[in-house]
Design a protein around this motif. Structure first.
Motif, PDB file in Angstrom:
ATOM      1  N   GLU A   1       4.062   5.494 -17.360  1.00  0.00           N
ATOM      2  CA  GLU A   1       4.768   6.020 -16.194  1.00  0.00           C
ATOM      3  C   GLU A   1       5.059   7.503 -16.403  1.00  0.00           C
ATOM      4  O   GLU A   1       4.818   8.329 -15.524  1.00  0.00           O
TER       5      GLU A   1
ATOM      6  N   GLU B   1      -5.120   4.765 -11.215  1.00  0.00           N
ATOM      7  CA  GLU B   1      -3.803   4.165 -11.038  1.00  0.00           C
ATOM      8  C   GLU B   1      -3.132   4.441  -9.695  1.00  0.00           C
ATOM      9  O   GLU B   1      -2.231   3.711  -9.309  1.00  0.00           O
TER      10      GLU B   1
ATOM     11  N   PHE C   1      -3.752   3.967  -6.629  1.00  0.00           N
ATOM     12  CA  PHE C   1      -3.776   2.971  -5.562  1.00  0.00           C
ATOM     13  C   PHE C   1      -3.400   1.574  -6.029  1.00  0.00           C
ATOM     14  O   PHE C   1      -3.441   0.634  -5.248  1.00  0.00           O
ATOM     15  N   ARG C   2      -3.043   1.428  -7.285  1.00  0.00           N
ATOM     16  CA  ARG C   2      -2.639   0.116  -7.786  1.00  0.00           C
ATOM     17  C   ARG C   2      -1.237  -0.207  -7.292  1.00  0.00           C
ATOM     18  O   ARG C   2      -0.385   0.659  -7.250  1.00  0.00           O
ATOM     19  N   THR C   3      -1.016  -1.446  -6.955  1.00  0.00           N
ATOM     20  CA  THR C   3       0.303  -1.838  -6.462  1.00  0.00           C
ATOM     21  C   THR C   3       1.020  -2.783  -7.423  1.00  0.00           C
ATOM     22  O   THR C   3       2.145  -3.173  -7.174  1.00  0.00           O
ATOM     23  N   ASP C   4       0.377  -3.131  -8.520  1.00  0.00           N
ATOM     24  CA  ASP C   4       0.948  -4.119  -9.432  1.00  0.00           C
ATOM     25  C   ASP C   4       1.579  -3.503 -10.680  1.00  0.00           C
ATOM     26  O   ASP C   4       1.911  -4.223 -11.610  1.00  0.00           O
ATOM     27  N   ARG C   5       1.763  -2.217 -10.702  1.00  0.00           N
ATOM     28  CA  ARG C   5       2.337  -1.565 -11.875  1.00  0.00           C
ATOM     29  C   ARG C   5       3.824  -1.302 -11.644  1.00  0.00           C
ATOM     30  O   ARG C   5       4.247  -0.983 -10.533  1.00  0.00           O
ATOM     31  N   SER C   6       4.591  -1.366 -12.701  1.00  0.00           N
ATOM     32  CA  SER C   6       6.042  -1.166 -12.593  1.00  0.00           C
ATOM     33  C   SER C   6       6.381   0.246 -12.128  1.00  0.00           C
ATOM     34  O   SER C   6       7.435   0.474 -11.548  1.00  0.00           O
TER      35      SER C   6
ATOM     36  N   GLN D   1       4.757   2.085  -9.910  1.00  0.00           N
ATOM     37  CA  GLN D   1       4.128   2.437  -8.636  1.00  0.00           C
ATOM     38  C   GLN D   1       5.089   3.142  -7.673  1.00  0.00           C
ATOM     39  O   GLN D   1       4.706   4.110  -7.032  1.00  0.00           O
ATOM     40  N   THR D   2       6.322   2.684  -7.571  1.00  0.00           N
ATOM     41  CA  THR D   2       7.275   3.308  -6.651  1.00  0.00           C
ATOM     42  C   THR D   2       7.522   4.763  -7.035  1.00  0.00           C
ATOM     43  O   THR D   2       7.488   5.649  -6.181  1.00  0.00           O
TER      44      THR D   2
ATOM     45  N   GLN E   1       4.350   6.895  -6.323  1.00  0.00           N
ATOM     46  CA  GLN E   1       4.149   7.200  -4.906  1.00  0.00           C
ATOM     47  C   GLN E   1       5.097   8.303  -4.430  1.00  0.00           C
ATOM     48  O   GLN E   1       4.729   9.121  -3.596  1.00  0.00           O
TER      49      GLN E   1
END
Length: 187
Positions: A55, A106, A108-113, A115-116, A119
């Protein structure tokens, strides 16, 4: 954004190098420690988990991109600003291809902690492009989508360039990207 140095920087650099070779899933904290030349405990001291490590790496990278776009736009408007931003982004990609690949993998991945958070920083970077679009075409309701399209085209085009046509100059690639985006291909 403050610059990271010392052990933390070594860990981030090692993680990036390993992720570019093995992907995030294929990279362990132990591998990062070995590559960074530090004890595994040092990795966990600086980053409580692998998710926190990557992250931080991604947030720093996209944050640097946002700052690069902001600086390249400074004092310019319209097409001149957009051309400057495309060139600056390509130079950034050229200077750190592993990070560009990681961001492309990474974003466009939505399953990573993370992601918020990712974005949020992505929107900050895209806001620089949105500003240029709105200055030139205030009537366009889709400036965010257009900015995302430009961002994606430059990111993927930059990776394509470095992987398959590294002999081309930044200026040549920038001109190609801008021509592609200009709409003249379909005219």
């Amino acid at each position: 954004m403050p610059r990271v140095s010392g052990t933390k920087r070594s860990i981030l650099d090692a993680a990036l190098e390993l992720a570019s070779l093995n992907g995030i899933t294929g990279t362990t904290m132990e591998d990062v420690a070995v590559r960074a030349g530090v004890a595994k405990g040092s990795v966990y001291y600086n980053f409580s988990s692998k998710d926190k490590l990557f992250e931080q790496l991604l947030l720093d990278g996209i944050g640097a991109l946002a700052e690069t776009l902001r600086q390249s736009r400074d004092g310019k408007t319209g097409g001149q600003a957009l051309a400057s931003m495309v060139t600056a982004m390509l130079e950034l990609i050229s200077g750190n291809q592993p990070l560009a690949k990681l961001i492309a993998a990474e974003i466009f991945r939505t399953d990573r902690s993370w992601q918020t958070h990712l974005q949020t920083v992505r929107r900050e970077a895209l806001a620089e492009i949105v500003t240029v679009i709105r200055e030139t075409h205030p009537e366009r309701p889709d400036a965010e989508l257009m900015a995302g399209t430009i961002f994606g085209a430059v990111l993927v085009g930059g990776i394509e360039w470095l992987a398959f046509s590294p002999e081309r100059s930044v200026e040549e690639v920038s001109e190609s990207v801008l021509f592609t985006l200009s709409g003249r291909l379909t005219a």
